[in-house]
Design a protein around this motif. Structure first.
Motif, short mmCIF file in Angstrom:
data_model
loop_
_atom_site.label_atom_id
_atom_site.label_comp_id
_atom_site.label_asym_id
_atom_site.label_seq_id
_atom_site.Cartn_x
_atom_site.Cartn_y
_atom_site.Cartn_z
N ASN A 51 -14.23 -18.50 36.59
CA ASN A 51 -13.60 -19.25 35.27
C ASN A 51 -12.96 -18.37 34.47
OD1 ASN A 51 -14.34 -21.79 36.11
ND2 ASN A 51 -15.97 -21.89 34.91
N GLU A 52 -11.93 -17.73 34.96
CA GLU A 52 -11.18 -16.78 34.09
C GLU A 52 -12.03 -15.52 33.63
OE1 GLU A 52 -7.90 -17.02 34.05
OE2 GLU A 52 -7.99 -18.94 34.97
N GLN A 53 -13.19 -15.49 34.09
CA GLN A 53 -13.67 -13.96 33.54
C GLN A 53 -13.68 -13.13 34.73
OE1 GLN A 53 -17.78 -14.54 31.74
NE2 GLN A 53 -17.63 -16.81 32.08
N ASN A 54 -13.49 -11.83 34.32
CA ASN A 54 -13.35 -10.80 35.04
C ASN A 54 -14.54 -10.46 36.19
OD1 ASN A 54 -12.89 -8.18 36.39
ND2 ASN A 54 -11.57 -7.42 34.98
N ALA A 55 -14.42 -10.82 37.47
CA ALA A 55 -15.84 -10.46 38.15
C ALA A 55 -15.73 -9.49 39.21
CB ALA A 55 -16.00 -11.99 38.98
N THR A 56 -14.76 -8.61 38.74
CA THR A 56 -14.52 -7.34 39.82
C THR A 56 -15.57 -6.31 39.35
OG1 THR A 56 -12.29 -8.18 39.90
CG2 THR A 56 -12.79 -5.87 40.80
N VAL A 57 -15.19 -5.81 37.98
CA VAL A 57 -16.01 -4.67 37.49
C VAL A 57 -17.40 -4.92 37.46
CG1 VAL A 57 -16.22 -3.24 35.73
CG2 VAL A 57 -14.19 -3.98 35.98
N GLU A 58 -18.00 -6.27 36.92
CA GLU A 58 -19.28 -6.67 37.09
C GLU A 58 -19.65 -8.02 37.52
OE1 GLU A 58 -22.86 -6.26 33.65
OE2 GLU A 58 -21.12 -5.48 33.43
N THR A 59 -20.58 -8.31 38.11
CA THR A 59 -20.96 -9.66 38.53
C THR A 59 -20.96 -10.60 37.15
OG1 THR A 59 -22.13 -9.06 40.45
CG2 THR A 59 -22.48 -11.26 39.56
N VAL A 60 -20.23 -11.73 37.11
CA VAL A 60 -20.75 -12.55 36.20
C VAL A 60 -21.97 -13.54 36.07
CG1 VAL A 60 -19.66 -14.81 35.05
CG2 VAL A 60 -18.28 -13.21 36.20
N GLU A 61 -22.68 -12.97 34.89
CA GLU A 61 -24.03 -13.40 34.98
C GLU A 61 -24.02 -14.39 33.76
OE1 GLU A 61 -26.34 -12.85 36.98
OE2 GLU A 61 -26.15 -10.82 37.93
N GLY A 62 -25.37 -15.21 33.44
CA GLY A 62 -25.72 -16.01 32.51
C GLY A 62 -25.05 -17.29 32.49
N ILE A 63 -24.52 -17.59 33.53
CA ILE A 63 -23.72 -18.98 33.67
C ILE A 63 -24.96 -19.94 34.35
CG2 ILE A 63 -21.71 -20.24 34.94
CD1 ILE A 63 -20.93 -18.29 32.94
N LYS A 64 -24.84 -21.14 33.70
CA LYS A 64 -25.70 -22.20 34.26
C LYS A 64 -24.82 -23.42 34.43
CE LYS A 64 -29.87 -21.09 31.42
NZ LYS A 64 -30.59 -21.72 30.35
#
Length: 203
Positions: A40-53
Motif C-alpha cells: 500500500n505504497e509503504q516501503n516494505a524492503t528495509v523493514e516489514t510493514v507492521e501495525g496494519i489491520k
C-alpha cells in the motif's frame, strides 16, 4: 569558537540525515540482483510493514521490483509462511505460491509487478504474514533473497467498501533501473551545506 561549534553541529545533523536517507532507499540486494517491495505504497524492503489491520475482503496493493545484475534467470513468488492460506489474489500476474519465471535475461533487466490482495476469511483474529521469495540463477549457481513484506492483523469483520475490480497495471522495465525520487532530507542537506558555507564566509 562560536562559528566552529555551529559548523560541527551542522555537520553532525547532515550525517544523521544522510544515514536516515540511505536507510529509506536501500533494498534487499546480493551480487546477483536487487529486490524492492511496497505494501500500500509503504516501503516494505528495509523493514516489514507492521501495525496494519485488515478486514475480510479489504483490498491492498503489493508491489515488487526485481533488478538483475547478471546475465541469467530470476524466479520469484509471493508466499504465506502459515499453514492456513489467509489471502487471495484479486488482480495480478500470479497467484500466491505460483512462480513467475524470467529466463535468459541480460544484466540490467528490471521489472515491477503489482498485485491486489485481500484476506479471504479463512484466518481471522491473528497476524498473517505475506512474504516474497526471489531466486537468481547464473548457470549452476544461485542466490536467494526472501523477506516478509507485511504482517497484517486480520480482523473478524467484513469489509464493506468498494472492492477493487480494475486490474492493477504491470510496469515493464526497459533494462535500466529507475532513478529514485529525491527525498525531502536531501533538499534539507543541501540547505544545511549552504548555511555552513555562508557562516564560513562571514567568519
Amino acid at each position: 569558537m562560536e562559528y566552529n561549534m555551529k559548523l560541527k553541529i551542522i555537520i553532525i545533523i547532515i550525517f544523521i540525515i544522510l544515514f536516515l536517507n540511505i536507510d529509506i532507499i536501500s533494498a534487499e540486494e546480493n551480487e546477483y540482483g536487487i529486490v524492492k517491495a511496497w505494501f500500500n505504497e509503504q516501503n516494505a524492503t528495509v523493514e516489514t510493514v507492521e501495525g496494519i489491520k485488515l478486514r475480510v475482503g479489504e483490498p491492498v496493493e503489493v508491489k515488487v521490483e526485481v533488478i538483475l545484475k547478471i546475465d541469467g534467470d530470476v524466479s520469484f513468488k509471493l508466499y504465506e509462511p502459515g499453514v492456513t492460506r489467509a489471502y487471495k489474489i484479486i488482480n495480478g500476474p500470479s497467484d500466491i505460491e505460483n512462480w513467475i519465471d524470467n529466463l535468459n535475461m541480460e544484466s540490467g533487466w528490471s521489472k515491477t509487478y503489482t498485485w491486489t490482495v485481500t484476506p479471504n476469511g479463512a484466518w481471522k483474529n491473528g497476524n498473517a504474514p505475506l512474504n516474497i521469495f526471489v531466486q537468481f540463477n547464473k548457470g549452476m549457481n544461485n542466490k536467494k533473497i526472501q523477506f516478509t513484506i507485511a504482517n497484517p492483523y486480520i480482523l473478524d469483520e467484513q469489509y464493506t467498501g468498494a472492492a477493487a475490480t480494475t486490474p492493477a497495471p504491470e510496469i515493464t522495465g526497459t533494462g535500466a533501473q529507475a532513478k529514485e525520487t529525491p527525498f525531502p532530507p536531501v533538499i534539507f542537506v543541501f540547505m544545511a551545506l549552504l548555511v555552513a558555507w555562508r557562516l564560513r564566509t562571514r567568519a
